[in-house]
Structure formats: structure tokens, C-alpha cells
Scaffold this motif. Structure first.
Motif, PDB file in Angstrom:
ATOM      1  N   ASP A   1       0.810  -1.222   0.000  1.00 34.73           N
ATOM      2  CA  ASP A   1       0.000   0.000   0.000  1.00 34.73           C
ATOM      3  C   ASP A   1       0.842   1.270   0.000  1.00 34.73           C
ATOM      4  OD1 ASP A   1       1.035  -0.129   2.549  1.00 34.73           O
ATOM      5  OD2 ASP A   1      -0.883   0.149   3.589  1.00 34.73           O
TER       6      ASP A   1
ATOM      7  N   ALA B   1      -0.114   4.038  -2.571  1.00 37.22           N
ATOM      8  CA  ALA B   1      -1.533   4.382  -2.680  1.00 37.22           C
ATOM      9  C   ALA B   1      -1.779   5.880  -2.579  1.00 37.22           C
ATOM     10  CB  ALA B   1      -2.333   3.638  -1.611  1.00 37.22           C
TER      11      ALA B   1
ATOM     12  N   SER C   1      -2.939   1.988  -6.092  1.00 36.71           N
ATOM     13  CA  SER C   1      -3.576   1.394  -4.922  1.00 36.71           C
ATOM     14  C   SER C   1      -2.952   0.063  -4.517  1.00 36.71           C
ATOM     15  CB  SER C   1      -5.066   1.179  -5.196  1.00 36.71           C
ATOM     16  OG  SER C   1      -5.243   0.150  -6.167  1.00 36.71           O
ATOM     17  N   LYS C   2      -3.247  -0.336  -3.296  1.00 33.52           N
ATOM     18  CA  LYS C   2      -2.809  -1.646  -2.811  1.00 33.52           C
ATOM     19  C   LYS C   2      -3.356  -2.757  -3.703  1.00 33.52           C
ATOM     20  CE  LYS C   2      -2.964  -4.685   1.242  1.00 33.52           C
ATOM     21  NZ  LYS C   2      -3.416  -4.815   2.652  1.00 33.52           N
ATOM     22  N   GLU C   3      -4.603  -2.620  -4.123  1.00 35.22           N
ATOM     23  CA  GLU C   3      -5.212  -3.635  -4.989  1.00 35.22           C
ATOM     24  C   GLU C   3      -4.479  -3.730  -6.322  1.00 35.22           C
ATOM     25  OE1 GLU C   3      -9.570  -4.903  -6.867  1.00 35.22           O
ATOM     26  OE2 GLU C   3      -9.295  -2.910  -5.995  1.00 35.22           O
ATOM     27  N   GLN C   4      -4.156  -2.585  -6.913  1.00 36.24           N
ATOM     28  CA  GLN C   4      -3.441  -2.585  -8.193  1.00 36.24           C
ATOM     29  C   GLN C   4      -2.071  -3.245  -8.058  1.00 36.24           C
ATOM     30  OE1 GLN C   4      -4.066  -1.264 -11.688  1.00 36.24           O
ATOM     31  NE2 GLN C   4      -2.493  -2.836 -11.585  1.00 36.24           N
TER      32      GLN C   4
ATOM     33  N   TYR D   1      -2.076  -0.951 -14.776  1.00 36.07           N
ATOM     34  CA  TYR D   1      -2.907   0.171 -14.333  1.00 36.07           C
ATOM     35  C   TYR D   1      -4.402  -0.080 -14.406  1.00 36.07           C
ATOM     36  CZ  TYR D   1      -2.787   1.062 -19.435  1.00 36.07           C
ATOM     37  OH  TYR D   1      -2.853   0.936 -20.799  1.00 36.07           O
TER      38      TYR D   1
ATOM     39  N   ASP E   1      -6.807   0.652 -11.223  1.00 37.95           N
ATOM     40  CA  ASP E   1      -6.965   2.049 -10.826  1.00 37.95           C
ATOM     41  C   ASP E   1      -7.434   2.961 -11.950  1.00 37.95           C
ATOM     42  OD1 ASP E   1      -6.128   1.502  -8.244  1.00 37.95           O
ATOM     43  OD2 ASP E   1      -4.042   1.966  -8.663  1.00 37.95           O
TER      44      ASP E   1
ATOM     45  N   THR F   1       0.605   9.685 -13.089  1.00 39.94           N
ATOM     46  CA  THR F   1       0.901   9.194 -11.741  1.00 39.94           C
ATOM     47  C   THR F   1       2.326   8.669 -11.656  1.00 39.94           C
ATOM     48  OG1 THR F   1      -1.394   8.649 -11.224  1.00 39.94           O
ATOM     49  CG2 THR F   1       0.292   7.380 -10.069  1.00 39.94           C
TER      50      THR F   1
END
Length: 200
Positions: free
Chosen positions: A13, A16, A21-24, A166, A169, A180
Motif C-alpha cells: 500500500d 496508494a 492502490s494496494k489492490e493494483q 494500471y 486504478d 501518476t
């Protein structure tokens, strides 16, 4: 040899707050990057000669699917090191000097690298490399799993523009992802790459 990858250089994370994000990161590292390792190890189980090689040796000697797996392992490990939660801003020192000498300014490098990243057709990578033939920094694109190592170019920085880098996100908005990316660039890593004798 059992192939493996190093852990991420920061927590899942950690990026983030700046837009990844942590999920990405989890999907990218645990599913995609790790997936290449699993497949290469499966291939090595039935190929004793392959099992004796390093990832870099495979990149130098193999073609086709086996090359793709090894190159994607290398490219992704390199990519993670190009990012840091304390990144962004502008380079300094020797790296900035060489950027100015090769591109005229950092802003021009950023413009060229951004165009290469956003404009790349399909899946692949944008790279800042050192061309040992003329000692200049250059921006190049590689398609799919290809890596600058096979062209005798020293990788300095890379941006993964496969959609899996990517899609959680930013969906298909590559331009927003690349914006980003510039806030995460690890200039200390890039500076260290510049001073290394080896291209690996």
C-alpha cells in the motif's frame, strides 16, 4: 535452479497515496509478475539445461515463450525498483547532467518519455536507456516482453505500459497512469543505474 523474484521494495500500500492502490500493486505483483516465475519454474522442471541458467542468461540465449517469461521477470523486477513512495520531482547530479546533454532539458525528456509511454501501440514498455555506442541517453519502446538488454542498451528507468499495470486504478486511461508514474519515479535508483558498469 529454482527461479524467484525479490519482494517488493516497499509495502503493497506504499504507493496508494500517490495513485497506485494496494489492490493494483497486489494484482500486478502477485498475479502477473509471480505468474511468470511459476511458469518458468514449470518449464525448468522438464529442461535441465534451462534450470542451470539465470534469468539474464535465458534472456541472452533463448527465444519464444521461454524468453518472454524470463524477460518479463527481469522487466518487472526493474520496474518495481523504478518506483518509490518518496519519488517524483526532478533528477539531480550526474543523471540530470546527462539528461540535459542528451535531451536539452528534463522537461524535454519528460515530454519524449511520456509520448513513448502513452503512444505505445499494444502492450510493452517505455525505457530511458544509456546507449553505450554513443554514450547518450535515449528513450526507446519495447513490445510485449522485449527488453533493451538484447540491444546492448543499459536500462536506466522503465514504465510498464501493459494494461495490467494500471487497469484496476485507471481502467484503460493510460495517460492518467503515466501522469501518476512521474510522481513515483525513483531517481536515486536511476542515478545508481547510470553509474553501473554492467547493463544488467
Amino acid at each position: 535452479m529454482t527461479f524467484s523474484i525479490p519482494p517488493l521494495p516497499w509495502a503493497y500500500d506504499a504507493l496508494a497515496a500517490k495513485g497506485l492502490s494496494k489492490e493494483q500493486v497486489t494484482y500486478h505483483y502477485d498475479k502477473h509478475h509471480t505468474g511468470y516465475v511459476v511458469k518458468l519454474n514449470a518449464a525448468a522442471e522438464t529442461n535441465a539445461e534451462l534450470a542451470k541458467k539465470t534469468v539474464e542468461e535465458i534472456i541472452a540465449t533463448e527465444k519464444g515463450p521461454i524468453f518472454n517469461l524470463a524477460a518479463q521477470i527481469y522487466n518487472h523486477t526493474f520496474y518495481w525498483n523504478c518506483l518509490t513512495p518518496n519519488g517524483g520531482g526532478e533528477p539531480k547530479g550526474k543523471l540530470l547532467e546527462e539528461i540535459n546533454g542528451s535531451f536539452g532539458s528534463f522537461d524535454k525528456l519528460k515530454e519524449v518519455f511520456t509520448a513513448a509511454s502513452i503512444g505505445h501501440f499494444g502492450s510493452g514498455w517505455a525505457w530511458l536507456v544509456k546507449d553505450t555506442a554513443d554514450n547518450k541517453l535515449k528513450v526507446v519502446q519495447t513490445h510485449d516482453a522485449a527488453t533493451p538488454l538484447t540491444d546492448n542498451l543499459k536500462p536506466i528507468l522503465t514504465c510498464d505500459v501493459w494494461e495490467h499495470a494500471y487497469y484496476v486504478d485507471y481502467r484503460n486511461d493510460r495517460a492518467a497512469y503515466v501522469k501518476t508514474y512521474w510522481n513515483l519515479v525513483n531517481w536515486d535508483f536511476a542515478e545508481g543505474r547510470l553509474s553501473m558498469r554492467s547493463a544488467l
